[in-house]
Design a protein around this motif. Sequence first.
Motif, PDB file in Angstrom:
ATOM      1  N   LYS A 160     -83.489  85.152  92.764  1.00  0.00           N
ATOM      2  CA  LYS A 160     -83.917  85.994  93.873  1.00  0.00           C
ATOM      3  C   LYS A 160     -85.429  86.177  93.856  1.00  0.00           C
ATOM      4  O   LYS A 160     -86.086  86.162  94.904  1.00  0.00           O
ATOM      5  CB  LYS A 160     -83.224  87.353  93.803  1.00  0.00           C
ATOM      6  CG  LYS A 160     -83.537  88.237  95.008  1.00  0.00           C
ATOM      7  CD  LYS A 160     -82.620  89.436  95.079  1.00  0.00           C
ATOM      8  CE  LYS A 160     -82.873  90.239  96.347  1.00  0.00           C
ATOM      9  NZ  LYS A 160     -81.953  91.385  96.483  1.00  0.00           N
ATOM     10  N   ILE A 161     -86.006  86.333  92.660  1.00  0.00           N
ATOM     11  CA  ILE A 161     -87.463  86.453  92.541  1.00  0.00           C
ATOM     12  C   ILE A 161     -88.128  85.174  93.043  1.00  0.00           C
ATOM     13  O   ILE A 161     -89.155  85.209  93.734  1.00  0.00           O
ATOM     14  CB  ILE A 161     -87.868  86.751  91.081  1.00  0.00           C
ATOM     15  CG1 ILE A 161     -87.449  88.177  90.701  1.00  0.00           C
ATOM     16  CG2 ILE A 161     -89.370  86.573  90.883  1.00  0.00           C
ATOM     17  CD1 ILE A 161     -87.718  88.532  89.250  1.00  0.00           C
ATOM     18  N   GLU A 162     -87.537  84.029  92.701  1.00  0.00           N
ATOM     19  CA  GLU A 162     -88.066  82.762  93.185  1.00  0.00           C
ATOM     20  C   GLU A 162     -88.112  82.742  94.710  1.00  0.00           C
ATOM     21  O   GLU A 162     -89.086  82.286  95.321  1.00  0.00           O
ATOM     22  CB  GLU A 162     -87.201  81.596  92.690  1.00  0.00           C
ATOM     23  CG  GLU A 162     -87.367  81.258  91.219  1.00  0.00           C
ATOM     24  CD  GLU A 162     -86.540  80.055  90.801  1.00  0.00           C
ATOM     25  OE1 GLU A 162     -87.095  79.150  90.143  1.00  0.00           O
ATOM     26  OE2 GLU A 162     -85.329  80.015  91.138  1.00  0.00           O
ATOM     27  N   SER A 163     -87.033  83.236  95.323  1.00  0.00           N
ATOM     28  CA  SER A 163     -86.946  83.240  96.776  1.00  0.00           C
ATOM     29  C   SER A 163     -87.923  84.227  97.410  1.00  0.00           C
ATOM     30  O   SER A 163     -88.619  83.908  98.369  1.00  0.00           O
ATOM     31  CB  SER A 163     -85.512  83.590  97.206  1.00  0.00           C
ATOM     32  OG  SER A 163     -85.417  83.719  98.608  1.00  0.00           O
ATOM     33  N   VAL A 164     -87.987  85.425  96.853  1.00  0.00           N
ATOM     34  CA  VAL A 164     -88.848  86.471  97.402  1.00  0.00           C
ATOM     35  C   VAL A 164     -90.320  86.076  97.341  1.00  0.00           C
ATOM     36  O   VAL A 164     -91.085  86.290  98.290  1.00  0.00           O
ATOM     37  CB  VAL A 164     -88.610  87.802  96.666  1.00  0.00           C
ATOM     38  CG1 VAL A 164     -89.686  88.828  97.043  1.00  0.00           C
ATOM     39  CG2 VAL A 164     -87.225  88.341  96.975  1.00  0.00           C
ATOM     40  N   PHE A 165     -90.741  85.489  96.195  1.00  0.00           N
ATOM     41  CA  PHE A 165     -92.152  85.188  95.987  1.00  0.00           C
ATOM     42  C   PHE A 165     -92.494  83.712  96.198  1.00  0.00           C
ATOM     43  O   PHE A 165     -93.653  83.321  96.038  1.00  0.00           O
ATOM     44  CB  PHE A 165     -92.567  85.621  94.571  1.00  0.00           C
ATOM     45  CG  PHE A 165     -92.519  87.106  94.351  1.00  0.00           C
ATOM     46  CD1 PHE A 165     -93.578  87.916  94.733  1.00  0.00           C
ATOM     47  CD2 PHE A 165     -91.399  87.700  93.774  1.00  0.00           C
ATOM     48  CE1 PHE A 165     -93.532  89.290  94.529  1.00  0.00           C
ATOM     49  CE2 PHE A 165     -91.341  89.073  93.568  1.00  0.00           C
ATOM     50  CZ  PHE A 165     -92.409  89.872  93.951  1.00  0.00           C
ATOM     51  N   ASN A 166     -91.481  82.895  96.518  1.00  0.00           N
ATOM     52  CA  ASN A 166     -91.689  81.473  96.772  1.00  0.00           C
ATOM     53  C   ASN A 166     -92.372  80.781  95.584  1.00  0.00           C
ATOM     54  O   ASN A 166     -93.401  80.117  95.714  1.00  0.00           O
ATOM     55  CB  ASN A 166     -92.516  81.260  98.043  1.00  0.00           C
ATOM     56  CG  ASN A 166     -92.497  79.807  98.498  1.00  0.00           C
ATOM     57  OD1 ASN A 166     -91.542  79.078  98.237  1.00  0.00           O
ATOM     58  ND2 ASN A 166     -93.561  79.386  99.174  1.00  0.00           N
ATOM     59  N   VAL A 167     -91.785  80.996  94.402  1.00  0.00           N
ATOM     60  CA  VAL A 167     -92.307  80.370  93.186  1.00  0.00           C
ATOM     61  C   VAL A 167     -91.174  79.666  92.449  1.00  0.00           C
ATOM     62  O   VAL A 167     -89.995  79.890  92.741  1.00  0.00           O
ATOM     63  CB  VAL A 167     -92.956  81.403  92.235  1.00  0.00           C
ATOM     64  CG1 VAL A 167     -94.175  82.045  92.870  1.00  0.00           C
ATOM     65  CG2 VAL A 167     -91.943  82.463  91.809  1.00  0.00           C
ATOM     66  N   LYS A 168     -91.552  78.824  91.503  1.00  0.00           N
ATOM     67  CA  LYS A 168     -90.578  78.145  90.651  1.00  0.00           C
ATOM     68  C   LYS A 168     -90.634  78.758  89.260  1.00  0.00           C
ATOM     69  O   LYS A 168     -91.706  78.881  88.658  1.00  0.00           O
ATOM     70  CB  LYS A 168     -90.908  76.644  90.566  1.00  0.00           C
ATOM     71  CG  LYS A 168     -89.999  75.857  89.650  1.00  0.00           C
ATOM     72  CD  LYS A 168     -88.571  75.808  90.168  1.00  0.00           C
ATOM     73  CE  LYS A 168     -87.685  74.931  89.286  1.00  0.00           C
ATOM     74  NZ  LYS A 168     -86.273  74.938  89.726  1.00  0.00           N
ATOM     75  N   ILE A 169     -89.468  79.162  88.731  1.00  0.00           N
ATOM     76  CA  ILE A 169     -89.384  79.759  87.394  1.00  0.00           C
ATOM     77  C   ILE A 169     -88.422  78.910  86.565  1.00  0.00           C
ATOM     78  O   ILE A 169     -87.236  78.802  86.888  1.00  0.00           O
ATOM     79  CB  ILE A 169     -88.892  81.222  87.460  1.00  0.00           C
ATOM     80  CG1 ILE A 169     -89.825  82.041  88.366  1.00  0.00           C
ATOM     81  CG2 ILE A 169     -88.822  81.835  86.059  1.00  0.00           C
ATOM     82  CD1 ILE A 169     -89.299  83.414  88.710  1.00  0.00           C
ATOM     83  N   GLU A 170     -88.941  78.295  85.527  1.00  0.00           N
ATOM     84  CA  GLU A 170     -88.179  77.341  84.728  1.00  0.00           C
ATOM     85  C   GLU A 170     -87.657  77.987  83.439  1.00  0.00           C
ATOM     86  O   GLU A 170     -88.420  78.581  82.679  1.00  0.00           O
ATOM     87  CB  GLU A 170     -89.058  76.144  84.367  1.00  0.00           C
ATOM     88  CG  GLU A 170     -88.359  75.041  83.585  1.00  0.00           C
ATOM     89  CD  GLU A 170     -87.331  74.291  84.414  1.00  0.00           C
ATOM     90  OE1 GLU A 170     -86.332  73.827  83.827  1.00  0.00           O
ATOM     91  OE2 GLU A 170     -87.528  74.160  85.641  1.00  0.00           O
ATOM     92  N   ASP A 171     -86.356  77.856  83.218  1.00  0.00           N
ATOM     93  CA  ASP A 171     -85.727  78.336  81.976  1.00  0.00           C
ATOM     94  C   ASP A 171     -85.245  77.118  81.183  1.00  0.00           C
ATOM     95  O   ASP A 171     -84.057  76.916  80.958  1.00  0.00           O
ATOM     96  CB  ASP A 171     -84.556  79.272  82.299  1.00  0.00           C
ATOM     97  CG  ASP A 171     -83.856  79.793  81.047  1.00  0.00           C
ATOM     98  OD1 ASP A 171     -84.520  79.893  80.001  1.00  0.00           O
ATOM     99  OD2 ASP A 171     -82.650  80.065  81.117  1.00  0.00           O
ATOM    100  N   ASP A 172     -86.198  76.297  80.750  1.00  0.00           N
ATOM    101  CA  ASP A 172     -85.853  75.032  80.105  1.00  0.00           C
ATOM    102  C   ASP A 172     -85.222  75.198  78.725  1.00  0.00           C
ATOM    103  O   ASP A 172     -84.644  74.253  78.188  1.00  0.00           O
ATOM    104  CB  ASP A 172     -87.078  74.123  80.012  1.00  0.00           C
ATOM    105  CG  ASP A 172     -88.244  74.776  79.284  1.00  0.00           C
ATOM    106  OD1 ASP A 172     -88.258  76.011  79.143  1.00  0.00           O
ATOM    107  OD2 ASP A 172     -89.160  74.047  78.851  1.00  0.00           O
TER     108      ASP A 172
END
Length: 474
Positions: A42-54
Amino acid sequence: MMKIRRIHKKFWFVLLVFSFTKLTAQTSDTNFETPVIETIKKIESVFNVKIEDDRHLLKDITLEYADWRIEQGRLEVSLANVLAPFNLTTFKQKDGSYTVRKFQHHKVSEAKAQRRLNYLTHLYHDKEEWETRKAELKSCMILAFGINKAPATPISKPILTKKRKFDGYSVQNIALEILPGVYTTGSIYKPYPLKNDAAIIITPNGHFGNGRYRESEQIRCAMLAKMGAIVVNFDLFAWGESRLQFSSETHRNSIASTIQVLSGMRLLDYAATLKHADVSRVGVTGGSGGGSHTMFLAALDDRVTVSVPVVMVSANHSGGCPCESGRGIHLCGNGTNNAEVAAMAAPKPQLIISDGKDWTQAVPEIEFPFIERTYGFYDKKDFVKNAHFRNEGHDYGHSKRMAMYPFMAKYLNLDLSKLKNDNGEIDESTCTIETYDALYVFDNKEENLPENALRDIDKLYALFGEKNNRVYEK
């Protein structure tokens, strides 16, 4: 156009139903508990960023009131709100994406480091204000390391091996009892023949493979001795021959940082008593963890007149080993970092060596201007330099040594010509690389230790009036 609008309406209707379904699935009955992975999406969608949990750190963890922790317009605050309860954080990548990582007390994002430097910049604006800040930091660091509680240096004589003579220098191994029953082992390199006053250079070790016995370390010490310096090299705590007293796992005890700082100071005490030693000319240099201890010694020991910390001056990384950051010295002054610790050497000459492939990659743009500003308070900006190797990595390699030799020669009044060949080039090939066995004091055998040698880490803590509270990793 009408068809496209209908598709858009259908898309938003599906998204609304999906969101409403998820929202109604979370209620106060469950404290609005949500899988963290979903909240991150949801944070990715709200702020239009990519968050990687590799590293799959978010798997199977949930958070109460998760979506409530998202603050509009405040991405990093939102990430912290969601991840901090699990001891997790994020690091911003160059492409603008974020990577989830476990929280590390010694490492922060470059953005956070920059904010800290901006804050520190506004704490002091002139020499007087900086001197007040420096005194506060120094006093706190001494207390944090526990140096103020250290027993006096024993009066025992140092244990010295037979002197070995080479082209322009000699080597002698030493074990110095720096605390009752605690022996720091190392080697002393001297100009040969030694007829004139010589500068003193302390060389703390880093976590490079094979410690002080490695070829590059021997070359560095030999070359400095050939120029006219008495060079003192020593083992890290619980590394090399120090493991005869304390097992290698104890290197990650916080007391390691105290012993390493104290070793540098008390080996300097000893070197100052040697014939021809000039205590008005004292240098210190080391790489990686040795770079940390170069900064520490320059900040805490007023006898140091020149320092060259290598690949460790960073505002966002303060050393991952407890032998560097285990005593909380970076909490001093309500928060400091290695850039400010390095600045404590001002106005004494300092060469900061950095590279482009570790945490010192931004030194020319971020850390160096901050440190240079501090030197400006003394009108000594020309006394601090940065040698940056953008295409190199984390080492104290040949090119970095080539930058260090002239700097030490200039400010310690050493003879750089002693290092040059017929073509006028600095030539390291004249150094003799000894076997590890040749550099041992006790032949690396526990039975050769003095009878009073301490072997218990708990008793070492007790010398400082402390208890060993280390939580060992499983």
